[in-house]
Design an enzyme around this catalytic site. Sequence first.
Site, PDB file in Angstrom:
ATOM      1  N   GLY A   1     -94.779 -50.561 -17.940  1.00  0.00           N
ATOM      2  CA  GLY A   1     -94.261 -49.181 -17.839  1.00  0.00           C
ATOM      3  C   GLY A   1     -94.285 -48.421 -19.158  1.00  0.00           C
ATOM      4  O   GLY A   1     -94.285 -49.005 -20.244  1.00  0.00           O
TER       5      GLY A   1
ATOM      6  N   GLY B   1     -97.142 -48.157 -10.451  1.00  0.00           N
ATOM      7  CA  GLY B   1     -95.844 -48.576  -9.908  1.00  0.00           C
ATOM      8  C   GLY B   1     -95.648 -50.084  -9.918  1.00  0.00           C
ATOM      9  O   GLY B   1     -96.574 -50.863 -10.132  1.00  0.00           O
TER      10      GLY B   1
ATOM     11  N   ASP C   1     -87.244 -54.264 -18.578  1.00  0.00           N
ATOM     12  CA  ASP C   1     -86.182 -53.358 -19.022  1.00  0.00           C
ATOM     13  C   ASP C   1     -84.822 -53.716 -18.426  1.00  0.00           C
ATOM     14  O   ASP C   1     -83.909 -52.907 -18.413  1.00  0.00           O
ATOM     15  CB  ASP C   1     -86.560 -51.892 -18.771  1.00  0.00           C
TER      16      ASP C   1
ATOM     17  N   GLY D   1     -81.821 -48.309  -7.546  1.00  0.00           N
ATOM     18  CA  GLY D   1     -82.105 -48.475  -6.129  1.00  0.00           C
ATOM     19  C   GLY D   1     -80.873 -49.067  -5.456  1.00  0.00           C
ATOM     20  O   GLY D   1     -80.224 -49.955  -6.011  1.00  0.00           O
TER      21      GLY D   1
ATOM     22  N   GLU E   1     -84.517 -45.931  -3.260  1.00  0.00           N
ATOM     23  CA  GLU E   1     -84.453 -45.442  -4.637  1.00  0.00           C
ATOM     24  C   GLU E   1     -83.597 -44.182  -4.701  1.00  0.00           C
ATOM     25  O   GLU E   1     -83.507 -43.425  -3.728  1.00  0.00           O
ATOM     26  CB  GLU E   1     -85.865 -45.150  -5.168  1.00  0.00           C
TER      27      GLU E   1
ATOM     28  N   ASN F   1     -79.870 -52.681  -6.616  1.00  0.00           N
ATOM     29  CA  ASN F   1     -80.957 -53.629  -6.820  1.00  0.00           C
ATOM     30  C   ASN F   1     -81.126 -53.810  -8.325  1.00  0.00           C
ATOM     31  O   ASN F   1     -81.465 -52.866  -9.037  1.00  0.00           O
ATOM     32  CB  ASN F   1     -82.232 -53.037  -6.197  1.00  0.00           C
TER      33      ASN F   1
ATOM     34  N   HIS G   1     -66.792 -57.662 -55.424  1.00  0.00           N
ATOM     35  CA  HIS G   1     -67.004 -56.208 -55.343  1.00  0.00           C
ATOM     36  C   HIS G   1     -68.404 -55.796 -55.823  1.00  0.00           C
ATOM     37  O   HIS G   1     -68.846 -56.225 -56.875  1.00  0.00           O
ATOM     38  CB  HIS G   1     -66.001 -55.422 -56.215  1.00  0.00           C
TER      39      HIS G   1
ATOM     40  N   TYR H   1     -75.111 -57.423 -55.756  1.00  0.00           N
ATOM     41  CA  TYR H   1     -76.313 -57.757 -54.997  1.00  0.00           C
ATOM     42  C   TYR H   1     -76.799 -59.142 -55.426  1.00  0.00           C
ATOM     43  O   TYR H   1     -77.107 -59.373 -56.605  1.00  0.00           O
ATOM     44  CB  TYR H   1     -77.431 -56.723 -55.222  1.00  0.00           C
TER      45      TYR H   1
ATOM     46  N   ALA I   1     -69.699 -59.055 -69.931  1.00  0.00           N
ATOM     47  CA  ALA I   1     -69.794 -57.808 -69.166  1.00  0.00           C
ATOM     48  C   ALA I   1     -70.936 -56.943 -69.691  1.00  0.00           C
ATOM     49  O   ALA I   1     -71.139 -56.843 -70.896  1.00  0.00           O
ATOM     50  CB  ALA I   1     -68.470 -57.056 -69.264  1.00  0.00           C
TER      51      ALA I   1
HETATM   52  C1  UD1 Z   1     -86.448 -50.094 -10.684  1.00  0.00           C
HETATM   53  C2  UD1 Z   1     -86.286 -50.377  -9.187  1.00  0.00           C
HETATM   54  C3  UD1 Z   1     -84.871 -50.028  -8.762  1.00  0.00           C
HETATM   55  C4  UD1 Z   1     -83.878 -50.833  -9.585  1.00  0.00           C
HETATM   56  C5  UD1 Z   1     -84.103 -50.628 -11.090  1.00  0.00           C
HETATM   57  C6  UD1 Z   1     -83.272 -51.599 -11.881  1.00  0.00           C
HETATM   58  C7  UD1 Z   1     -88.523 -50.000  -8.250  1.00  0.00           C
HETATM   59  C8  UD1 Z   1     -89.374 -49.087  -7.466  1.00  0.00           C
HETATM   60  N1  UD1 Z   1     -87.263 -49.586  -8.453  1.00  0.00           N
HETATM   61  O1  UD1 Z   1     -86.304 -48.697 -10.881  1.00  0.00           O
HETATM   62  O2  UD1 Z   1     -84.674 -50.301  -7.400  1.00  0.00           O
HETATM   63  O3  UD1 Z   1     -82.553 -50.475  -9.229  1.00  0.00           O
HETATM   64  O4  UD1 Z   1     -85.479 -50.845 -11.433  1.00  0.00           O
HETATM   65  O5  UD1 Z   1     -83.326 -51.316 -13.249  1.00  0.00           O
HETATM   66  O6  UD1 Z   1     -88.978 -51.055  -8.632  1.00  0.00           O
HETATM   67  N2  UD1 Z   1     -93.642 -51.219 -14.305  1.00  0.00           N
HETATM   68  C9  UD1 Z   1     -94.918 -51.687 -14.469  1.00  0.00           C
HETATM   69  N3  UD1 Z   1     -95.947 -50.939 -14.002  1.00  0.00           N
HETATM   70  C10 UD1 Z   1     -95.764 -49.743 -13.400  1.00  0.00           C
HETATM   71  C11 UD1 Z   1     -94.448 -49.262 -13.251  1.00  0.00           C
HETATM   72  C12 UD1 Z   1     -93.411 -50.027 -13.708  1.00  0.00           C
HETATM   73  O7  UD1 Z   1     -95.132 -52.766 -15.017  1.00  0.00           O
HETATM   74  O8  UD1 Z   1     -96.775 -49.129 -13.001  1.00  0.00           O
HETATM   75  C13 UD1 Z   1     -92.532 -52.035 -14.786  1.00  0.00           C
HETATM   76  C14 UD1 Z   1     -91.753 -51.358 -15.908  1.00  0.00           C
HETATM   77  O9  UD1 Z   1     -92.281 -51.709 -17.171  1.00  0.00           O
HETATM   78  C15 UD1 Z   1     -90.338 -51.901 -15.708  1.00  0.00           C
HETATM   79  C16 UD1 Z   1     -90.293 -52.193 -14.204  1.00  0.00           C
HETATM   80  O10 UD1 Z   1     -91.609 -52.207 -13.739  1.00  0.00           O
HETATM   81  O11 UD1 Z   1     -90.177 -53.103 -16.399  1.00  0.00           O
HETATM   82  C17 UD1 Z   1     -89.455 -51.189 -13.417  1.00  0.00           C
HETATM   83  O12 UD1 Z   1     -90.020 -49.890 -13.526  1.00  0.00           O
HETATM   84  P1  UD1 Z   1     -89.147 -48.593 -13.766  1.00  0.00           P
HETATM   85  O13 UD1 Z   1     -90.038 -47.423 -13.703  1.00  0.00           O
HETATM   86  O14 UD1 Z   1     -88.320 -48.753 -14.973  1.00  0.00           O
HETATM   87  O15 UD1 Z   1     -88.244 -48.607 -12.445  1.00  0.00           O
HETATM   88  P2  UD1 Z   1     -86.818 -47.937 -12.213  1.00  0.00           P
HETATM   89  O16 UD1 Z   1     -86.995 -46.514 -11.839  1.00  0.00           O
HETATM   90  O17 UD1 Z   1     -85.908 -48.233 -13.341  1.00  0.00           O
HETATM   91 CA    CA Z   2     -86.142 -49.228 -15.307  1.00  0.00          CA
END
Ligand code: UD1
Ligand code: CA
Length: 430
Positions: A24, A91, A116, A153, A168, A183, A343, A346, A403
């Site tokens: 992401g 996604g 994340d 979500g 979501e 979620n 006090h 370094y 000193a």
């Molecule tokens: C997501 C969940 C949500 C949950 C939340 C928790 C989905 C659709 N939604 O939302 O239900 O409550 O996390 O924090 O999953 N990523 C990729 N490639 C992509 C898009 C995303 O690797 O194309 C990875 C991101 O790096 C991240 C993770 O997927 O680690 C989640 O993506 P993010 O866009 O942060 O989802 P949220 O909107 O936070």
């Molecule tokens: Ca996220």
Amino acid sequence: MKTTRYEIRDRRYENIRCVILAAGLGTRMNTNLPKALHKIGNEMMLERLIETVKSSGISHIVVVVGYGSEQVEDILKKYNINTIRQNKLLGSADAVKAAKRYFTKFTGSLLVLYTDTPLIRKATLKGLINRHRRSGAACTLLAADVNSPTGYGRVIRDSSGDIVKIVEEKDATVHEKDMTQINVGAYCFKRKELFDVLARIKKNPKKGEFYLTDIIKHFRDRGMPISSYDKCSEEEALGINSREDLSAAEKIIRMRKIKQLMEGGVTFIDPETAYIDKKVKIAKDTVVYPSVVIQGEVIIGKNCRIGPFAKIRGKTEIDRNCVIGNFVEVVRSKIGENTKVKHHVYLGDAYVGNDVNIGAGAITANYDGKRKNRTTIKSRAFIGVGAILIAPVKIGEQAVVGAGSVVTKNKDVPDKATVIGVPARVLRKK
Ligand code: UD1
Ligand code: CA
């Protein structure tokens, strides 16, 4: 044949492999650095998550990379972990799909995690995996009951408590937004069922992305069992989407560490202003005063007084009964027992013995513009106020540096000698 505990653990999870989604963009972070590489408690989010997964007994991990892939791959080199590139960021469902070819012959289950959500604890991951195994479900998801569900979500259940879908925030109705079970973004899937159903997910019309969360309603429609593990705290569930989330995570991690040290017998006068890294060890009955920063690998013995306003950096060991007072910085140094550095001092690359007194404003000049050099101060030496010790240099046992003196490099001070002046000269030898 005897079996070690380690072997038992390994075998328990050998049919679980892990996929971490880290492709992401981190749009809301407003950053050029891949989100996975932002640090919490001096440790990158992705590294923290990998450590947690490994410590829970799963050794096979694949990371899906996308934005800033070279940078992320570079960091992962030392972990000997496979990465796979998601070419277009379409996604979370698309990201999992990208990892499919790694698992064609694998018959177990996949633990899918988001980079994340780095605060998840080992015990929670184990709980999720064990629930998945016992339930025999196609999917077991990690859920958390929280006070502030906004942005996450929501887990939607029917009247008998069975999971119907995940919706979501953007797609939730007013009623669904009232739901407080979220979620977390950690799932166990049976491999075959996951990839069969993943192919059926359609693009979300509002965001133009394939949502992994949509898989739940497809499972439900096909009558495939879905289960959940709900024992995840709100803290652990924190998703890092902005700088504000990042600082909230920082605070959580910080407080976890301080709590652990307090349980081990360390006093913190003001935990709110103490910044102590994960690897720091402090022995019992040491007191940490307000506004203290301790970074990297630092070991502090018992009965010390640290701070207020002290900074102790990596590769430092401080023995028992020492005082490290206000505006003192110590790095890559060893300090013997009963030594007082009270006090404005370094100490860099210094070996300091026992019962040493280092006066206010004394400095080790450890860097000559090219390299860092060592200063040795032997036991029971006395370093006067404002002295400058230009490394490499040694101050002998029971020696006194007057000193304001400047001890120049390689002009070692003999045991029991007194030196004064700029440059320092021997005044007398005992
Ligand atoms: C997501 C969940 C949500 C949950 C939340 C928790 C989905 C659709 N939604 O939302 O239900 O409550 O996390 O924090 O999953 N990523 C990729 N490639 C992509 C898009 C995303 O690797 O194309 C990875 C991101 O790096 C991240 C993770 O997927 O680690 C989640 O993506 P993010 O866009 O942060 O989802 P949220 O909107 O936070
Ligand atoms: Ca996220």
